[in-house]
Design a protein around this motif. Structure first.
Motif, PDB file in Angstrom:
ATOM      1  N   LEU A   1      -4.148  -0.619  10.681  1.00  9.05           N
ATOM      2  CA  LEU A   1      -4.466  -0.544   9.429  1.00  9.05           C
ATOM      3  C   LEU A   1      -2.898  -1.243   8.786  1.00  9.05           C
ATOM      4  CD1 LEU A   1      -4.943   0.464   6.498  1.00  9.05           C
ATOM      5  CD2 LEU A   1      -3.780   2.576   6.926  1.00  9.05           C
TER       6      LEU A   1
ATOM      7  N   ALA B   1       1.391   5.476   0.376  1.00 11.66           N
ATOM      8  CA  ALA B   1       0.640   6.462   0.603  1.00 11.66           C
ATOM      9  C   ALA B   1       1.863   7.843   0.461  1.00 11.66           C
ATOM     10  CB  ALA B   1       0.064   6.669   1.834  1.00 11.66           C
TER      11      ALA B   1
ATOM     12  N   GLN C   1      -6.143   7.556   0.895  1.00  6.81           N
ATOM     13  CA  GLN C   1      -5.468   7.102  -0.137  1.00  6.81           C
ATOM     14  C   GLN C   1      -5.632   5.542  -0.087  1.00  6.81           C
ATOM     15  OE1 GLN C   1      -1.569   8.789  -0.804  1.00  6.81           O
ATOM     16  NE2 GLN C   1      -2.063  10.012   0.868  1.00  6.81           N
ATOM     17  N   VAL C   2      -6.522   5.011   0.719  1.00  4.18           N
ATOM     18  CA  VAL C   2      -6.591   3.689   0.799  1.00  4.18           C
ATOM     19  C   VAL C   2      -8.005   3.202   0.352  1.00  4.18           C
ATOM     20  CG1 VAL C   2      -6.943   1.749   2.666  1.00  4.18           C
ATOM     21  CG2 VAL C   2      -5.217   3.289   2.893  1.00  4.18           C
ATOM     22  N   ASP C   3      -7.864   2.045  -0.587  1.00  4.50           N
ATOM     23  CA  ASP C   3      -9.208   1.437  -0.902  1.00  4.50           C
ATOM     24  C   ASP C   3      -9.786   0.522  -0.009  1.00  4.50           C
ATOM     25  OD1 ASP C   3     -11.105   0.217  -2.563  1.00  4.50           O
ATOM     26  OD2 ASP C   3     -10.012  -1.023  -3.916  1.00  4.50           O
ATOM     27  N   TRP C   4     -10.638   1.149   1.035  1.00  3.40           N
ATOM     28  CA  TRP C   4     -11.228   0.516   1.932  1.00  3.40           C
ATOM     29  C   TRP C   4     -12.266  -0.643   1.615  1.00  3.40           C
ATOM     30  CZ3 TRP C   4      -8.860   0.776   6.397  1.00  3.40           C
ATOM     31  CH2 TRP C   4      -8.220   1.973   6.680  1.00  3.40           C
TER      32      TRP C   4
ATOM     33  N   ALA D   1      -5.421   7.441   5.217  1.00  2.00           N
ATOM     34  CA  ALA D   1      -6.796   6.757   4.975  1.00  2.00           C
ATOM     35  C   ALA D   1      -7.455   7.174   3.845  1.00  2.00           C
ATOM     36  CB  ALA D   1      -7.528   7.054   6.125  1.00  2.00           C
TER      37      ALA D   1
ATOM     38  N   GLN E   1       0.780  -1.235   0.012  1.00  2.00           N
ATOM     39  CA  GLN E   1      -0.167   0.268   0.262  1.00  2.00           C
ATOM     40  C   GLN E   1       1.101   1.241   0.027  1.00  2.00           C
ATOM     41  OE1 GLN E   1      -3.593   0.468   0.140  1.00  2.00           O
ATOM     42  NE2 GLN E   1      -2.817   2.866  -0.248  1.00  2.00           N
TER      43      GLN E   1
ATOM     44  N   LEU F   1      -3.551  -4.764   6.312  1.00  2.00           N
ATOM     45  CA  LEU F   1      -2.886  -5.003   5.134  1.00  2.00           C
ATOM     46  C   LEU F   1      -2.464  -6.228   4.973  1.00  2.00           C
ATOM     47  CD1 LEU F   1      -1.417  -1.448   4.534  1.00  2.00           C
ATOM     48  CD2 LEU F   1      -3.460  -2.263   3.291  1.00  2.00           C
TER      49      LEU F   1
ATOM     50  N   ARG G   1      -1.258  -8.358   1.707  1.00  2.00           N
ATOM     51  CA  ARG G   1      -0.522  -7.345   1.096  1.00  2.00           C
ATOM     52  C   ARG G   1       0.814  -7.201   1.797  1.00  2.00           C
ATOM     53  NH1 ARG G   1      -3.715  -3.345  -1.134  1.00  2.00           N
ATOM     54  NH2 ARG G   1      -1.888  -2.309  -1.984  1.00  2.00           N
TER      55      ARG G   1
ATOM     56  N   MET H   1       3.317  -1.377   3.938  1.00  2.00           N
ATOM     57  CA  MET H   1       2.959  -0.129   3.476  1.00  2.00           C
ATOM     58  C   MET H   1       4.289   0.826   3.474  1.00  2.00           C
ATOM     59  SD  MET H   1       1.067   2.974   5.444  1.00  2.00           S
ATOM     60  CE  MET H   1      -0.720   2.392   5.302  1.00  2.00           C
TER      61      MET H   1
END
Length: 230
Positions: free
Chosen positions: A208, A59, A81-84, A79, A57, A212, A217, A220
């Motif tokens: 978070l 950001a 920039q995150v695809d929740w 947050a 991820q 991920l 994932r 980050m």
């Protein structure tokens, strides 16, 4: 930093950190100052591509617009920039499959009635099972803060559009994460009672990163860009 040295740095970063150390659970802080030969936004763009190719991820926070010394403001900007929805849908899909149910191939949305029909189950019983699975896999995962666990459970249920007024709660949860919710009382029914602030933001940021990882994932990559303020 020149264009050539930037390429070399990115290659080292990819091989020794993104593909190895950080993917394996480590963390690192890097400082970099581009020269006039390479624009900061170009370097950040190349780092974003490398990070996403390795499953991270990404950001990027501009210190000219975000008070990066305030952890709650920092998290709110991350947050955004995150695809929740993407994370919740991915997690829920794998959870359903891991518990013995099939999903329709190439289906972009998880629909309770379709999943139930495909597996010869009653919708009312399937949703009960899904809620139990979510409680076990999210709510009892103490690597995440309680508020974050509640929020992600809501996001997962909203993907099925089976929760009460799902789009309403889904949007409220995202507004809460992004620091844009007007009144926290709107989330009282979801059992979230305080906004993200300097007291809980650090725990939610850690949550978070854990989330991920739960979504397969790699981690980050966070860029704190202060070039424009120098």
């Amino acid at each position: 930093m020149t264009t050539d040295s930037a390429s070399q740095w990115l290659e080292i970063l990819r091989k020794e950190y993104l593909q190895d150390f950080i993917r394996g659970g480590g963390s690192a802080v890097k400082f970099i100052m581009p020269s006039k030969e390479i624009a900061p936004e170009d370097l950040i763009g190349r780092l974003k591509i490398a990070s996403e190719e390795e499953g991270f991820q990404f950001a990027s926070i501009d210190a000219a617009h975000t008070k990066i010394h305030m952890i709650d403001r920092l998290f709110n900007d991350i947050a955004r920039q995150v695809d929740w929805d993407g994370l919740a849908s991915n997690f829920l899909g794998r959870l359903i499959v891991n518990n013995g149910c099939r999903l329709q191939e190439n289906s972009k949305k998880l629909k309770l009635n379709e999943i139930a029909a495909l597996n010869g189950l009653e919708e009312k019983f399937l949703i009960i099972d899904i809620r139990k699975w979510l409680e076990k896999d999210i709510y009892r995962d103490y690597g995440m803060s309680q508020e974050f666990r509640i929020a992600m459970r809501k996001m997962c249920l909203a993907q099925l559009e089976e929760d009460q007024d799902p789009s309403f709660f889904r949007d409220l949860v995202k507004q809460w994460l992004q620091g844009q919710i007007s009144r926290i009382s709107l989330l009282k029914e979801a059992l979230i009672f305080q906004k993200i602030n300097r007291c809980n933001a650090r725990h939610i940021l850690f949550s978070l990163v854990h989330w991920l990882r739960r979504n397969e994932r790699s981690g980050m990559v966070l860029v704190l860009d202060s070039f424009s303020t120098v």
